[in-house]
Motif scaffolding. Sequence first.
Motif, PDB file in Angstrom:
ATOM      1  N   LYS A 234     -10.952 105.876  32.234  1.00  0.00           N
ATOM      2  CA  LYS A 234     -10.981 105.091  30.991  1.00  0.00           C
ATOM      3  C   LYS A 234     -10.322 103.738  31.191  1.00  0.00           C
ATOM      4  O   LYS A 234      -9.250 103.629  31.788  1.00  0.00           O
ATOM      5  CB  LYS A 234     -10.263 105.860  29.879  1.00  0.00           C
ATOM      6  CG  LYS A 234     -11.082 106.948  29.238  1.00  0.00           C
ATOM      7  CD  LYS A 234     -10.311 107.650  28.128  1.00  0.00           C
ATOM      8  CE  LYS A 234     -11.112 108.768  27.529  1.00  0.00           C
ATOM      9  NZ  LYS A 234     -10.345 109.520  26.508  1.00  0.00           N
ATOM     10  N   GLY A 235     -10.992 102.731  30.686  1.00  0.00           N
ATOM     11  CA  GLY A 235     -10.459 101.384  30.812  1.00  0.00           C
ATOM     12  C   GLY A 235     -10.822 100.699  32.114  1.00  0.00           C
ATOM     13  O   GLY A 235     -10.618  99.491  32.265  1.00  0.00           O
ATOM     14  N   ARG A 236     -11.367 101.459  33.063  1.00  0.00           N
ATOM     15  CA  ARG A 236     -11.732 100.865  34.357  1.00  0.00           C
ATOM     16  C   ARG A 236     -13.227 100.944  34.621  1.00  0.00           C
ATOM     17  O   ARG A 236     -13.788 100.065  35.274  1.00  0.00           O
ATOM     18  CB  ARG A 236     -10.992 101.587  35.492  1.00  0.00           C
ATOM     19  CG  ARG A 236      -9.478 101.519  35.402  1.00  0.00           C
ATOM     20  CD  ARG A 236      -8.820 102.092  36.656  1.00  0.00           C
ATOM     21  NE  ARG A 236      -9.135 103.497  36.842  1.00  0.00           N
ATOM     22  CZ  ARG A 236      -9.736 103.995  37.933  1.00  0.00           C
ATOM     23  NH1 ARG A 236     -10.110 103.179  38.915  1.00  0.00           N
ATOM     24  NH2 ARG A 236      -9.959 105.294  38.038  1.00  0.00           N
ATOM     25  N   PHE A 237     -13.872 101.979  34.119  1.00  0.00           N
ATOM     26  CA  PHE A 237     -15.305 102.179  34.346  1.00  0.00           C
ATOM     27  C   PHE A 237     -16.069 101.932  33.048  1.00  0.00           C
ATOM     28  O   PHE A 237     -15.581 102.246  31.959  1.00  0.00           O
ATOM     29  CB  PHE A 237     -15.593 103.606  34.813  1.00  0.00           C
ATOM     30  CG  PHE A 237     -15.120 103.922  36.209  1.00  0.00           C
ATOM     31  CD1 PHE A 237     -14.247 103.083  36.903  1.00  0.00           C
ATOM     32  CD2 PHE A 237     -15.534 105.104  36.827  1.00  0.00           C
ATOM     33  CE1 PHE A 237     -13.812 103.395  38.178  1.00  0.00           C
ATOM     34  CE2 PHE A 237     -15.106 105.420  38.093  1.00  0.00           C
ATOM     35  CZ  PHE A 237     -14.248 104.570  38.767  1.00  0.00           C
ATOM     36  N   THR A 238     -17.283 101.406  33.192  1.00  0.00           N
ATOM     37  CA  THR A 238     -18.147 101.180  32.035  1.00  0.00           C
ATOM     38  C   THR A 238     -19.551 101.659  32.348  1.00  0.00           C
ATOM     39  O   THR A 238     -20.147 101.251  33.346  1.00  0.00           O
ATOM     40  CB  THR A 238     -18.196  99.690  31.669  1.00  0.00           C
ATOM     41  OG1 THR A 238     -16.868  99.208  31.419  1.00  0.00           O
ATOM     42  CG2 THR A 238     -19.043  99.480  30.417  1.00  0.00           C
ATOM     43  N   ILE A 239     -20.066 102.525  31.488  1.00  0.00           N
ATOM     44  CA  ILE A 239     -21.423 103.020  31.652  1.00  0.00           C
ATOM     45  C   ILE A 239     -22.351 102.211  30.765  1.00  0.00           C
ATOM     46  O   ILE A 239     -21.993 101.822  29.655  1.00  0.00           O
ATOM     47  CB  ILE A 239     -21.500 104.534  31.312  1.00  0.00           C
ATOM     48  CG1 ILE A 239     -22.859 105.116  31.683  1.00  0.00           C
ATOM     49  CG2 ILE A 239     -21.163 104.793  29.846  1.00  0.00           C
ATOM     50  CD1 ILE A 239     -22.923 106.633  31.564  1.00  0.00           C
ATOM     51  N   SER A 240     -23.541 101.928  31.267  1.00  0.00           N
ATOM     52  CA  SER A 240     -24.523 101.194  30.479  1.00  0.00           C
ATOM     53  C   SER A 240     -25.916 101.608  30.936  1.00  0.00           C
ATOM     54  O   SER A 240     -26.077 102.282  31.948  1.00  0.00           O
ATOM     55  CB  SER A 240     -24.326  99.685  30.638  1.00  0.00           C
ATOM     56  OG  SER A 240     -24.520  99.284  31.977  1.00  0.00           O
ATOM     57  N   GLU A 241     -26.898 101.198  30.166  1.00  0.00           N
ATOM     58  CA  GLU A 241     -28.264 101.571  30.492  1.00  0.00           C
ATOM     59  C   GLU A 241     -29.214 100.434  30.196  1.00  0.00           C
ATOM     60  O   GLU A 241     -28.900  99.515  29.437  1.00  0.00           O
ATOM     61  CB  GLU A 241     -28.684 102.814  29.702  1.00  0.00           C
ATOM     62  CG  GLU A 241     -28.754 102.571  28.204  1.00  0.00           C
ATOM     63  CD  GLU A 241     -29.264 103.773  27.427  1.00  0.00           C
ATOM     64  OE1 GLU A 241     -29.210 103.750  26.199  1.00  0.00           O
ATOM     65  OE2 GLU A 241     -29.744 104.741  28.059  1.00  0.00           O
ATOM     66  N   ASP A 242     -30.364 100.504  30.808  1.00  0.00           N
ATOM     67  CA  ASP A 242     -31.475  99.616  30.498  1.00  0.00           C
ATOM     68  C   ASP A 242     -32.662 100.527  30.207  1.00  0.00           C
ATOM     69  O   ASP A 242     -33.288 101.053  31.128  1.00  0.00           O
ATOM     70  CB  ASP A 242     -31.769  98.688  31.678  1.00  0.00           C
ATOM     71  CG  ASP A 242     -32.823  97.643  31.354  1.00  0.00           C
ATOM     72  OD1 ASP A 242     -33.712  97.937  30.513  1.00  0.00           O
ATOM     73  OD2 ASP A 242     -32.787  96.562  31.936  1.00  0.00           O
TER      74      ASP A 242
END
Length: 135
Positions: free
Chosen positions: A64-72
């Motif tokens: 938490k606070g270091r990784f970011t999940i995203s999508e296209d």
Amino acid sequence: QVRLQESGGDSVQAGGSLRLSCAVFGYTYSISCMGWIRQAPGKEREVVAAMDSNGAHAYADAVKGRFTISEDKDKNALYLEMTGLAAEDSAMYYCALESPVPPEGDYEDFRLGGGNWPCSEFNYWGQGTQVTVSS
């Protein structure tokens, strides 16, 4: 045939950053939930981040606070932006998908265990991409 292809793994110094990508091929249903799982040698597999089609997402406490999940959604792609990497982040990272129609025959699933996770069970996996962080 459904195939998940990860990329972006590399060897980096502690404190560095990486961006993992996952492309989904051959999946004809609407993707409801996807995520990233990692496994380090000698350790159990653990979910790192997950995201559903409505944008709800959750992270393991360790990232938490270091990784970011995203999508296209247009590209059927999933990403994991990792910053502040530490040696304990070294692992094989797998992209995973939750499908209402599981694979035919024997398959390995991963249950997220409820809580804040937006996904329940991953039943499609990629081959993984290796992340190695040296201190």
